[in-house]
Write a protein that holds these residues in place. Structure first.
Motif, PDB file in Angstrom:
ATOM      1  N   GLY A  87       0.838  -1.211   0.000  1.00 20.48           N
ATOM      2  CA  GLY A  87       0.000   0.000   0.000  1.00 20.48           C
ATOM      3  C   GLY A  87       0.865   1.250   0.000  1.00 20.48           C
ATOM      4  O   GLY A  87       0.614   2.217  -0.738  1.00 20.48           O
ATOM      5  N   ALA A  88       1.913   1.220   0.825  1.00 24.07           N
ATOM      6  CA  ALA A  88       2.817   2.376   0.886  1.00 24.07           C
ATOM      7  C   ALA A  88       3.561   2.544  -0.433  1.00 24.07           C
ATOM      8  O   ALA A  88       3.761   3.660  -0.915  1.00 24.07           O
ATOM      9  N   SER A  89       3.938   1.427  -1.035  1.00 25.35           N
ATOM     10  CA  SER A  89       4.705   1.453  -2.278  1.00 25.35           C
ATOM     11  C   SER A  89       3.869   2.028  -3.430  1.00 25.35           C
ATOM     12  O   SER A  89       4.353   2.805  -4.255  1.00 25.35           O
ATOM     13  N   ILE A  90       2.597   1.649  -3.474  1.00 25.15           N
ATOM     14  CA  ILE A  90       1.699   2.158  -4.524  1.00 25.15           C
ATOM     15  C   ILE A  90       1.579   3.675  -4.424  1.00 25.15           C
ATOM     16  O   ILE A  90       1.678   4.410  -5.416  1.00 25.15           O
ATOM     17  N   ASP A  91       1.419   4.173  -3.196  1.00 20.99           N
ATOM     18  CA  ASP A  91       1.297   5.624  -3.014  1.00 20.99           C
ATOM     19  C   ASP A  91       2.628   6.334  -3.227  1.00 20.99           C
ATOM     20  O   ASP A  91       2.660   7.486  -3.673  1.00 20.99           O
ATOM     21  N   LEU A  92       3.714   5.653  -2.909  1.00 25.86           N
ATOM     22  CA  LEU A  92       5.039   6.226  -3.179  1.00 25.86           C
ATOM     23  C   LEU A  92       5.187   6.492  -4.681  1.00 25.86           C
ATOM     24  O   LEU A  92       5.626   7.572  -5.091  1.00 25.86           O
ATOM     25  N   ALA A  93       4.803   5.500  -5.494  1.00 23.41           N
ATOM     26  CA  ALA A  93       4.961   5.654  -6.951  1.00 23.41           C
ATOM     27  C   ALA A  93       4.089   6.797  -7.468  1.00 23.41           C
ATOM     28  O   ALA A  93       4.529   7.595  -8.307  1.00 23.41           O
ATOM     29  N   ALA A  94       2.856   6.882  -6.950  1.00 30.72           N
ATOM     30  CA  ALA A  94       1.969   7.964  -7.399  1.00 30.72           C
ATOM     31  C   ALA A  94       2.553   9.320  -6.999  1.00 30.72           C
ATOM     32  O   ALA A  94       2.542  10.273  -7.785  1.00 30.72           O
ATOM     33  N   GLY A  95       3.079   9.404  -5.794  1.00 33.68           N
ATOM     34  CA  GLY A  95       3.668  10.664  -5.322  1.00 33.68           C
ATOM     35  C   GLY A  95       4.908  11.034  -6.123  1.00 33.68           C
ATOM     36  O   GLY A  95       5.136  12.208  -6.418  1.00 33.68           O
ATOM     37  N   CYS A  96       5.703  10.040  -6.496  1.00 34.80           N
ATOM     38  CA  CYS A  96       6.891  10.309  -7.316  1.00 34.80           C
ATOM     39  C   CYS A  96       6.467  10.836  -8.683  1.00 34.80           C
ATOM     40  O   CYS A  96       7.050  11.805  -9.188  1.00 34.80           O
ATOM     41  N   PRO A 206      16.468  -3.094 -16.712  1.00 35.52           N
ATOM     42  CA  PRO A 206      16.877  -4.505 -16.816  1.00 35.52           C
ATOM     43  C   PRO A 206      15.759  -5.480 -16.449  1.00 35.52           C
ATOM     44  O   PRO A 206      16.009  -6.675 -16.306  1.00 35.52           O
ATOM     45  N   PHE A 207      14.534  -5.005 -16.283  1.00 36.85           N
ATOM     46  CA  PHE A 207      13.418  -5.896 -15.935  1.00 36.85           C
ATOM     47  C   PHE A 207      12.116  -5.193 -16.307  1.00 36.85           C
ATOM     48  O   PHE A 207      12.110  -3.983 -16.556  1.00 36.85           O
ATOM     49  N   ALA A 208      11.036  -5.964 -16.334  1.00 37.32           N
ATOM     50  CA  ALA A 208       9.719  -5.374 -16.601  1.00 37.32           C
ATOM     51  C   ALA A 208       9.089  -5.013 -15.260  1.00 37.32           C
ATOM     52  O   ALA A 208       8.736  -5.909 -14.494  1.00 37.32           O
ATOM     53  N   PRO A 209       8.954  -3.718 -14.962  1.00 38.29           N
ATOM     54  CA  PRO A 209       8.459  -3.336 -13.636  1.00 38.29           C
ATOM     55  C   PRO A 209       7.020  -3.794 -13.384  1.00 38.29           C
ATOM     56  O   PRO A 209       6.221  -3.921 -14.315  1.00 38.29           O
ATOM     57  N   ASP A 210       6.723  -3.998 -12.113  1.00 30.41           N
ATOM     58  CA  ASP A 210       5.343  -4.301 -11.709  1.00 30.41           C
ATOM     59  C   ASP A 210       4.552  -3.021 -11.551  1.00 30.41           C
ATOM     60  O   ASP A 210       5.104  -1.969 -11.232  1.00 30.41           O
ATOM     61  N   ARG A 211       3.239  -3.131 -11.707  1.00 34.09           N
ATOM     62  CA  ARG A 211       2.341  -2.004 -11.430  1.00 34.09           C
ATOM     63  C   ARG A 211       1.249  -2.534 -10.506  1.00 34.09           C
ATOM     64  O   ARG A 211       0.114  -2.777 -10.941  1.00 34.09           O
ATOM     65  N   PRO A 212       1.582  -2.747  -9.243  1.00 40.77           N
ATOM     66  CA  PRO A 212       0.626  -3.405  -8.344  1.00 40.77           C
ATOM     67  C   PRO A 212      -0.686  -2.656  -8.177  1.00 40.77           C
ATOM     68  O   PRO A 212      -1.707  -3.257  -7.834  1.00 40.77           O
ATOM     69  N   GLU A 213      -0.700  -1.355  -8.477  1.00 44.83           N
ATOM     70  CA  GLU A 213      -1.944  -0.585  -8.340  1.00 44.83           C
ATOM     71  C   GLU A 213      -2.970  -0.989  -9.388  1.00 44.83           C
ATOM     72  O   GLU A 213      -4.157  -0.696  -9.256  1.00 44.83           O
ATOM     73  N   GLU A 214      -2.509  -1.669 -10.433  1.00 46.03           N
ATOM     74  CA  GLU A 214      -3.444  -2.028 -11.503  1.00 46.03           C
ATOM     75  C   GLU A 214      -4.149  -3.357 -11.250  1.00 46.03           C
ATOM     76  O   GLU A 214      -5.114  -3.694 -11.909  1.00 46.03           O
ATOM     77  N   GLY A 215      -3.649  -4.146 -10.319  1.00 49.83           N
ATOM     78  CA  GLY A 215      -4.304  -5.417 -10.023  1.00 49.83           C
ATOM     79  C   GLY A 215      -4.919  -5.375  -8.629  1.00 49.83           C
ATOM     80  O   GLY A 215      -5.114  -4.314  -8.055  1.00 49.83           O
ATOM     81  N   ASP A 216      -5.188  -6.533  -8.088  1.00 50.26           N
ATOM     82  CA  ASP A 216      -5.725  -6.625  -6.733  1.00 50.26           C
ATOM     83  C   ASP A 216      -4.557  -6.964  -5.792  1.00 50.26           C
ATOM     84  O   ASP A 216      -4.035  -8.091  -5.845  1.00 50.26           O
ATOM     85  N   PRO A 217      -4.117  -6.006  -4.957  1.00 52.22           N
ATOM     86  CA  PRO A 217      -2.974  -6.274  -4.088  1.00 52.22           C
ATOM     87  C   PRO A 217      -3.208  -7.489  -3.188  1.00 52.22           C
ATOM     88  O   PRO A 217      -2.280  -8.241  -2.889  1.00 52.22           O
ATOM     89  N   GLY A 218      -4.473  -7.702  -2.794  1.00 60.52           N
ATOM     90  CA  GLY A 218      -4.788  -8.850  -1.939  1.00 60.52           C
ATOM     91  C   GLY A 218      -4.498 -10.161  -2.662  1.00 60.52           C
ATOM     92  O   GLY A 218      -3.912 -11.092  -2.105  1.00 60.52           O
ATOM     93  N   ALA A 219      -4.907 -10.229  -3.936  1.00 62.40           N
ATOM     94  CA  ALA A 219      -4.677 -11.456  -4.709  1.00 62.40           C
ATOM     95  C   ALA A 219      -3.187 -11.655  -4.947  1.00 62.40           C
ATOM     96  O   ALA A 219      -2.681 -12.782  -4.891  1.00 62.40           O
ATOM     97  N   LEU A 220      -2.483 -10.573  -5.201  1.00 63.22           N
ATOM     98  CA  LEU A 220      -1.035 -10.671  -5.425  1.00 63.22           C
ATOM     99  C   LEU A 220      -0.361 -11.223  -4.171  1.00 63.22           C
ATOM    100  O   LEU A 220       0.424 -12.182  -4.239  1.00 63.22           O
TER     101      LEU A 220
END
Ligand SMILES: Cc1cc2nc3c(=O)[nH]c(=O)nc-3n(C[C@H](O)[C@H](O)[C@H](O)COP(=O)(O)OP(=O)(O)OC[C@H]3O[C@@H](n4cnc5c(N)ncnc54)[C@H](O)[C@@H]3O)c2cc1C
Length: 492
Positions: A87-96, A206-220
């Motif tokens: 949850g913190a990481s998703i908001d960090l990315a949006a804030g960045c 060097p990798f394909a980044p994740d976008r956890p905000e686009e899926g269901d964090p609970g399922a992940l």
């Protein structure tokens, strides 16, 4: 030995005392970006790690690339911790993004395993800026990256209002600490955020980044190989909005009676509940002290809050900054270890099994009430924590086992665990002021009763209810780990 000096962009910064070089490498001119690797300071604003990276990037004409990775194999990884971090990481990315910075994430899992991502990202960087965190796995991970990478690595303190480096490194008691710390606070309370000169980084990765905000964090999180028996907290939701709601509640409801009500564990509004957000850096002390001052709760309440948040929290950060292994038993005061050792062979009629302790099913109702707050909420009221910590000494077979058990329960269950405040407070609970009286098991370590809760109006009923509240049935290991942060964790 690290002898490098800071590059001009950081040396000339007013926050320069927060920064220290971790290796002797020179800045790489051909780098694509300045890598800003965040582990625990998961906020986009009022974050000196990000600001230092922007300063460095601007001086080099490079963008900043913020990276946050979430792995399965850190000690005590569970649905509770993972959901909070995600949850913190998703908001960090949006804030960045709102600040004009690229932020990439990776959630490690069987279906998307990446090895050594920080090293691979660092290979394309001019330099790396990361956090100066004095404990858990963060410190040795940072040192390991600095030792192996070919670019300079700078560690930045983001956890404290006053960076420990500006204080004398020979302070031995809290009184001396406060005398040095208090005069520094006003100067460090002001800050101006850095702005990037270049557009966000959009080059190769060097990798394909994740976008956890686009899926269901609970399922992940459910798909990961972590401890699923420990669910998310019932009281502390993940993310910046939840942190702000706790802060608003603290400013308007908690602080106006803080100095007088703080010890009342029966009242939810007696404490701010902010510690999980501090631990994961969703909130920083500078922002929170500003909000507390702006709320004008009254002089004595504000002073008491500052004493806890700055006087106590930063005292334990200072201690951890100076200790090589702040989480180890040998940090407990020598006199306390000696008196507990003298009584190590005393009969322990109140000994409990790990199963009973972990699940809050011991013979001690008050202790169960405390433990069940950890189990359900991932947080415990300060006044209960002292009783909880002291009682573990009588419930376990030896002083060392008591230390390992207290750290294990705290670090596994509490959102604010694995922190300088965890080990500093448990060490204080196991020592403190020596008592005049020598007692079985405890020797001269003072014991503590439950009167401060039980004697309150409705205290007995509150404890009975809290000791029987429904809690998750979590998995129980055969034994508690000793020094869990020094082993069993691979390359970042
Ligand atoms: C045995 C024991 C274990 C503890 N383990 C932890 C832990 O793992 N993590 C942790 O953050 N705190 C720990 N504490 C300290 C304290 O109990 C918590 O910080 C506090 O209860 C958090 O609740 P709050 O945010 O509502 O605090 P508030 O009373 O609202 O205080 C505001 C902030 O001040 C800081 N603070 C308050 N009391 C202390 C303290 N005694 N030491 C350091 N900082 C303090 C915290 O950052 C807290 O969020 C422990 C205390 C004891 C006695």
């Amino acid at each position: 030995m690290v002898t490098a000096s800071l590059p001009q962009a950081l040396a000339a910064w007013r926050e320069a005392p927060r920064v220290r070089p971790l290796n002797n490498r020179a800045l790489v001119r051909g780098g694509r970006y300045v890598l800003c690797w965040l582990q625990q300071a998961l906020r986009a604003h009022d974050n000196p790690v990000i600001d230092a990276a922007i300063r460095l990037g601007n001086a080099l004409g490079l963008p900043v690339l913020v990276y946050h990775g979430l792995r399965e194999d850190y000690p005590y990884a569970s649905d509770r911790l993972h959901r909070f971090i995600l949850g913190a990481s998703i908001d960090l990315a949006a804030g960045c993004a709102a600040r004009g910075l690229a932020c990439v994430r990776h959630v490690d899992r069987a279906a998307a395993r990446e090895k050594g991502l920080v090293h691979r990202l660092a290979a394309d960087a001019a330099g790396v800026v990361l956090e100066d965190q004095p404990g858990f796995v963060a410190r040795w991970q940072a040192e390991r990256v600095a030792a192996r990478t070919g670019v300079p690595v700078y560690a930045v303190n983001a956890a404290c209002l006053v960076p420990p480096a500006v204080l004398s490194n020979a302070i031995s008691g809290r009184g001396g600490f406060l005398r040095r710390h208090e005069p520094e606070r006003a100067a460090w309370s002001e800050w101006g955020e850095e702005a990037p000169d270049t557009p966000p980084y959009s080059g190769p990765l060097p990798f394909a980044p994740d976008r956890p905000e686009e899926g269901d964090p609970g399922a992940l999180v459910a798909s990961l190989a972590i401890d699923h028996s420990l669910p998310p907290s019932e009281t502390h939701a993940a993310g910046r909005a939840a942190a702000e709601a706790h802060l608003a509640r603290a400013a308007t409801i908690v602080l106006p009676s803080y100095a007088s009500a703080r010890n009342d564990a029966t009242r939810r509004d007696s404490a701010s509940g902010l510690s999980p957000y501090f631990h994961f850096g969703v909130l920083g002390p500078r922002e929170v002290m500003q909000a507390a001052s702006a709320a004008a709760p009254g002089k004595q309440h504000l002073a008491k809050f500052a004493d806890e948040l700055l006087g106590w929290r930063e005292w334990f950060h200072y201690q951890a900054w100076r200790l090589q292994s702040p989480e180890r038993w040998d940090r407990v005061a020598p006199w306390a270890r000696a008196t507990l050792a003298d009584h190590a062979a005393d009969p322990r009629p109140e000994a409990e099994s790990l199963n009973a302790m972990l699940r809050g099913e011991t013979r001690d109702e008050t202790w169960n009430a405390c433990q069940r707050q950890f189990l359900a909420d991932g947080w415990m009221h300060n006044n209960l924590r002292m009783y909880w910590g002291k009682r573990i000494i009588a419930m376990t077979p030896s002083p060392e086992a008591a230390w390992a058990t207290a750290c294990y329960l705290n670090d596994r269950l509490s959102l604010d665990g694995r922190d300088p405040s965890t080990w500093g407070n448990i060490a204080a609970t196991f020592a403190g002021t020596p008592s005049e009286r020598e007692q079985p098991i405890y020797g001269r370590v003072a014991t503590r009763g439950d009167g401060s809760t039980r004697r309150r109006e409705g205290g007995d009923a509150w404890l009975a209810q809290a000791a029987s509240r429904a809690v998750p049935q979590i998995s129980v290991p055969a034994e508690v780990p000793v020094d869990p942060y020094l082993t069993g964790y691979s390359t970042p």
